[in-house]
Motif scaffolding. Structure first.
Motif, PDB file in Angstrom:
ATOM      1  N   MET A   1       0.842  -1.191   0.000  1.00 46.31           N
ATOM      2  CA  MET A   1       0.000   0.000   0.000  1.00 46.31           C
ATOM      3  C   MET A   1       0.881   1.246   0.000  1.00 46.31           C
ATOM      4  O   MET A   1       1.848   1.327   0.751  1.00 46.31           O
ATOM      5  CB  MET A   1      -0.884   0.005   1.261  1.00 46.31           C
ATOM      6  CG  MET A   1      -1.859   1.160   1.319  1.00 46.31           C
ATOM      7  SD  MET A   1      -2.638   1.328   2.954  1.00 46.31           S
ATOM      8  CE  MET A   1      -3.231  -0.343   3.226  1.00 46.31           C
ATOM      9  N   THR A   2       0.554   2.209  -0.867  1.00 51.05           N
ATOM     10  CA  THR A   2       1.343   3.437  -0.951  1.00 51.05           C
ATOM     11  C   THR A   2       0.445   4.658  -0.770  1.00 51.05           C
ATOM     12  O   THR A   2      -0.779   4.578  -0.915  1.00 51.05           O
ATOM     13  CB  THR A   2       2.046   3.539  -2.311  1.00 51.05           C
ATOM     14  OG1 THR A   2       1.046   3.704  -3.337  1.00 51.05           O
ATOM     15  CG2 THR A   2       2.883   2.293  -2.608  1.00 51.05           C
ATOM     16  N   ILE A   3       1.089   5.790  -0.468  1.00 47.17           N
ATOM     17  CA  ILE A   3       0.352   7.048  -0.349  1.00 47.17           C
ATOM     18  C   ILE A   3      -0.324   7.395  -1.671  1.00 47.17           C
ATOM     19  O   ILE A   3      -1.470   7.858  -1.701  1.00 47.17           O
ATOM     20  CB  ILE A   3       1.291   8.192   0.085  1.00 47.17           C
ATOM     21  CG1 ILE A   3       1.900   7.910   1.465  1.00 47.17           C
ATOM     22  CG2 ILE A   3       0.538   9.526   0.097  1.00 47.17           C
ATOM     23  CD1 ILE A   3       0.896   7.843   2.589  1.00 47.17           C
ATOM     24  N   ILE A   4       0.377   7.145  -2.781  1.00 45.54           N
ATOM     25  CA  ILE A   4      -0.190   7.432  -4.103  1.00 45.54           C
ATOM     26  C   ILE A   4      -1.474   6.644  -4.318  1.00 45.54           C
ATOM     27  O   ILE A   4      -2.485   7.181  -4.812  1.00 45.54           O
ATOM     28  CB  ILE A   4       0.828   7.086  -5.214  1.00 45.54           C
ATOM     29  CG1 ILE A   4       1.987   8.077  -5.216  1.00 45.54           C
ATOM     30  CG2 ILE A   4       0.147   7.071  -6.590  1.00 45.54           C
ATOM     31  CD1 ILE A   4       1.597   9.482  -5.617  1.00 45.54           C
ATOM     32  N   LEU A   6      -3.532   5.540  -2.085  1.00 43.20           N
ATOM     33  CA  LEU A   6      -4.580   6.123  -1.238  1.00 43.20           C
ATOM     34  C   LEU A   6      -5.095   7.427  -1.845  1.00 43.20           C
ATOM     35  O   LEU A   6      -6.299   7.702  -1.826  1.00 43.20           O
ATOM     36  CB  LEU A   6      -4.034   6.371   0.172  1.00 43.20           C
ATOM     37  CG  LEU A   6      -3.739   5.116   1.004  1.00 43.20           C
ATOM     38  CD1 LEU A   6      -3.083   5.495   2.322  1.00 43.20           C
ATOM     39  CD2 LEU A   6      -5.019   4.325   1.267  1.00 43.20           C
ATOM     40  N   GLU A   7      -4.189   8.238  -2.378  1.00 40.38           N
ATOM     41  CA  GLU A   7      -4.617   9.492  -3.018  1.00 40.38           C
ATOM     42  C   GLU A   7      -5.535   9.210  -4.207  1.00 40.38           C
ATOM     43  O   GLU A   7      -6.516   9.930  -4.436  1.00 40.38           O
ATOM     44  CB  GLU A   7      -3.387  10.282  -3.484  1.00 40.38           C
ATOM     45  CG  GLU A   7      -2.597  10.905  -2.341  1.00 40.38           C
ATOM     46  CD  GLU A   7      -1.348  11.613  -2.801  1.00 40.38           C
ATOM     47  OE1 GLU A   7      -0.821  12.454  -2.042  1.00 40.38           O
ATOM     48  OE2 GLU A   7      -0.876  11.333  -3.922  1.00 40.38           O
ATOM     49  N   TYR A   8      -5.243   8.141  -4.947  1.00 35.03           N
ATOM     50  CA  TYR A   8      -6.056   7.801  -6.114  1.00 35.03           C
ATOM     51  C   TYR A   8      -7.456   7.325  -5.718  1.00 35.03           C
ATOM     52  O   TYR A   8      -8.453   7.731  -6.331  1.00 35.03           O
ATOM     53  CB  TYR A   8      -5.362   6.729  -6.960  1.00 35.03           C
ATOM     54  CG  TYR A   8      -4.143   7.216  -7.720  1.00 35.03           C
ATOM     55  CD1 TYR A   8      -3.803   8.570  -7.757  1.00 35.03           C
ATOM     56  CD2 TYR A   8      -3.312   6.324  -8.404  1.00 35.03           C
ATOM     57  CE1 TYR A   8      -2.685   9.012  -8.445  1.00 35.03           C
ATOM     58  CE2 TYR A   8      -2.196   6.758  -9.099  1.00 35.03           C
ATOM     59  CZ  TYR A   8      -1.880   8.096  -9.117  1.00 35.03           C
ATOM     60  OH  TYR A   8      -0.761   8.529  -9.805  1.00 35.03           O
ATOM     61  N   LEU A  43      -5.343  -5.636  -0.279  1.00 35.40           N
ATOM     62  CA  LEU A  43      -6.218  -5.673   0.896  1.00 35.40           C
ATOM     63  C   LEU A  43      -7.267  -6.784   0.816  1.00 35.40           C
ATOM     64  O   LEU A  43      -7.968  -7.052   1.798  1.00 35.40           O
ATOM     65  CB  LEU A  43      -6.924  -4.320   1.061  1.00 35.40           C
ATOM     66  CG  LEU A  43      -6.017  -3.115   1.318  1.00 35.40           C
ATOM     67  CD1 LEU A  43      -6.844  -1.831   1.380  1.00 35.40           C
ATOM     68  CD2 LEU A  43      -5.218  -3.289   2.601  1.00 35.40           C
ATOM     69  N   LYS A  44      -7.375  -7.382  -0.397  1.00 34.79           N
ATOM     70  CA  LYS A  44      -8.359  -8.460  -0.634  1.00 34.79           C
ATOM     71  C   LYS A  44      -9.796  -7.994  -0.370  1.00 34.79           C
ATOM     72  O   LYS A  44     -10.603  -8.705   0.230  1.00 34.79           O
ATOM     73  CB  LYS A  44      -8.029  -9.688   0.219  1.00 34.79           C
ATOM     74  CG  LYS A  44      -6.700 -10.341  -0.138  1.00 34.79           C
ATOM     75  CD  LYS A  44      -6.429 -11.582   0.710  1.00 34.79           C
ATOM     76  CE  LYS A  44      -5.175 -12.307   0.239  1.00 34.79           C
ATOM     77  NZ  LYS A  44      -3.964 -11.477   0.277  1.00 34.79           N
ATOM     78  N   ILE A  45     -10.093  -6.770  -0.837  1.00 36.40           N
ATOM     79  CA  ILE A  45     -11.443  -6.210  -0.718  1.00 36.40           C
ATOM     80  C   ILE A  45     -11.737  -5.380  -1.962  1.00 36.40           C
ATOM     81  O   ILE A  45     -10.846  -5.097  -2.770  1.00 36.40           O
ATOM     82  CB  ILE A  45     -11.603  -5.318   0.546  1.00 36.40           C
ATOM     83  CG1 ILE A  45     -10.497  -4.235   0.592  1.00 36.40           C
ATOM     84  CG2 ILE A  45     -11.588  -6.152   1.804  1.00 36.40           C
ATOM     85  CD1 ILE A  45     -10.863  -2.918   0.047  1.00 36.40           C
ATOM     86  N   LYS A  63     -14.925   2.892   4.911  1.00 43.50           N
ATOM     87  CA  LYS A  63     -13.977   2.894   6.031  1.00 43.50           C
ATOM     88  C   LYS A  63     -12.543   3.094   5.547  1.00 43.50           C
ATOM     89  O   LYS A  63     -11.740   3.774   6.201  1.00 43.50           O
ATOM     90  CB  LYS A  63     -14.102   1.585   6.807  1.00 43.50           C
ATOM     91  CG  LYS A  63     -15.462   1.392   7.471  1.00 43.50           C
ATOM     92  CD  LYS A  63     -15.551   0.054   8.196  1.00 43.50           C
ATOM     93  CE  LYS A  63     -16.932  -0.121   8.839  1.00 43.50           C
ATOM     94  NZ  LYS A  63     -17.068  -1.427   9.522  1.00 43.50           N
ATOM     95  N   ILE A  64     -12.233   2.495   4.378  1.00 41.97           N
ATOM     96  CA  ILE A  64     -10.891   2.656   3.803  1.00 41.97           C
ATOM     97  C   ILE A  64     -10.638   4.125   3.455  1.00 41.97           C
ATOM     98  O   ILE A  64      -9.562   4.671   3.718  1.00 41.97           O
ATOM     99  CB  ILE A  64     -10.737   1.779   2.533  1.00 41.97           C
ATOM    100  CG1 ILE A  64     -10.792   0.294   2.892  1.00 41.97           C
ATOM    101  CG2 ILE A  64      -9.439   2.120   1.797  1.00 41.97           C
ATOM    102  CD1 ILE A  64      -9.669  -0.175   3.783  1.00 41.97           C
ATOM    103  N   ILE A  65     -11.645   4.790   2.864  1.00 39.85           N
ATOM    104  CA  ILE A  65     -11.507   6.204   2.484  1.00 39.85           C
ATOM    105  C   ILE A  65     -11.319   7.072   3.727  1.00 39.85           C
ATOM    106  O   ILE A  65     -10.455   7.962   3.753  1.00 39.85           O
ATOM    107  CB  ILE A  65     -12.721   6.681   1.674  1.00 39.85           C
ATOM    108  CG1 ILE A  65     -12.797   5.954   0.326  1.00 39.85           C
ATOM    109  CG2 ILE A  65     -12.671   8.194   1.465  1.00 39.85           C
ATOM    110  CD1 ILE A  65     -11.615   6.196  -0.578  1.00 39.85           C
TER     111      ILE A  65
END
Length: 305
Positions: A1-4, A6-8, A43-45, A63-65
């Motif tokens: 998992m990266t910051i990029i 998450l930003e996307y 994350l397998k989701i 929740k992820i967001i």
């Protein structure tokens, strides 16, 4: 998992479209889609329900967001700490500015760009409500606006106090008066910007008897001046805007008796963010320039709220 990644996913959630999100993130849609898919596989989701317009979040996606926004905000703060400690003035900075204050841009922008060439300054003209909303959402880094705002979530740095001046047609009875009193304009026909403008709200506060002859939905001072020249009434404008007028029109500018009605102009930023070195240099530069163009110190500040 990266910051990029998450930003996307945050961008897709915000704009409801992979296409729109890729445009805002300045990447191709396949690149963004692949990164979102990689995150989901790790994350397998599933974060999104595909096939809906706009794209919807799954229950776990919501929740992820929420958590992702916290992580991204903390990552931004970490970068800000490093820049602050190094006193580095560079990178992208998004600055909002309300329309009635844009006269300050030509006065400082050239000097700023020459001195701070490492800064990619993006200036966006916004009304007060949208500017404040974008400050709070983090869509812009700072804003130049009429203050005080009395908002507990926003830091304000006053830059200058700008007097109001009147533009009076030559055939108007008030043209011969050297320094106007506010009461001189009572019952006069006053031309103003649209009612949403904070400048108009400040003008309303000046008069006990306000006569608005024309219901005009404009955000342009030039329109008001042209109508004034056609003898539809008097208009009140900010001092710095009057400096851009032709010599002939400057002769129709009338100052008010002291203390002159004026507004406070500040640079603002969210209390969630550290004070950027770029905010420091912008505020210092505008403060200096305003002192060269505004000589009056005896003013009465009119609140925009």
């Amino acid at each position: 998992m990266t910051i990029i990644q998450l930003e996307y996913v945050i961008a897709v959630s915000k704009y409801g479209s992979f296409t729109k999100a890729s445009e805002k993130c300045n990447v191709t849609q396949p690149t963004l889609s692949m990164q979102v898919q990689n995150l989901e596989e790790e994350l397998k989701i599933k974060v999104f329900v595909r096939g809906t317009k706009p794209i919807q979040l799954t229950a776990v996606g919501k929740k992820i967001i929420e958590q992702g926004q916290i992580i991204v905000e903390e990552a931004i703060k970490m970068k800000e700490i490093v820049s602050y400690e190094k006193n580095y003035v560079g990178g992208e900075f998004k600055l909002g500015i309300i329309p009635s204050v844009t006269s300050i841009i030509p006065l400082f922008l050239n000097k700023f760009n020459k001195k701070y060439s490492n800064v990619n300054l993006k200036i966006e003209e916004l009304n007060s409500y949208i500017l404040i909303s974008k400050i709070l959402s983090g869509d812009i880094d700072g804003g130049i606006i009429s203050s005080p705002l009395n908002n507990d979530n926003i830091n304000e740095i006053p830059l200058y106090y700008e007097p109001f001046v009147a533009y009076v047609p030559k055939k108007n009875n008030l043209y011969e008066i050297e320094n106007l009193k506010i009461e001189d304009l009572d019952y006069s026909s006053i031309l103003t910007l649209n009612d949403e403008s904070c400048f108009t709200k400040q003008i309303f506060k000046l008069f006990k008897n306000f006569n608005k002859k024309i219901d005009l939905n404009t955000g342009n001072f030039e329109t008001l001046i042209q109508l004034s020249d056609q003898e539809y009434g008097i208009t009140i404008i900010p001092l710095l805007y009057s400096k851009n007028l032709s010599k002939e029109k400057i002769n129709q500018i009338k100052y008010f008796e002291q203390p002159q009605p004026a507004r406070e102009i500040s640079i603002i930023y969210s209390k969630k963010k550290l004070k950027s070195p770029i905010i420091n240099v912008i505020s210092n530069l505008i403060e200096k320039i305003s002192r060269d163009h505004i000589k009056s110190n005896d003013v009465k500040i009119i609140s925009p709220i």
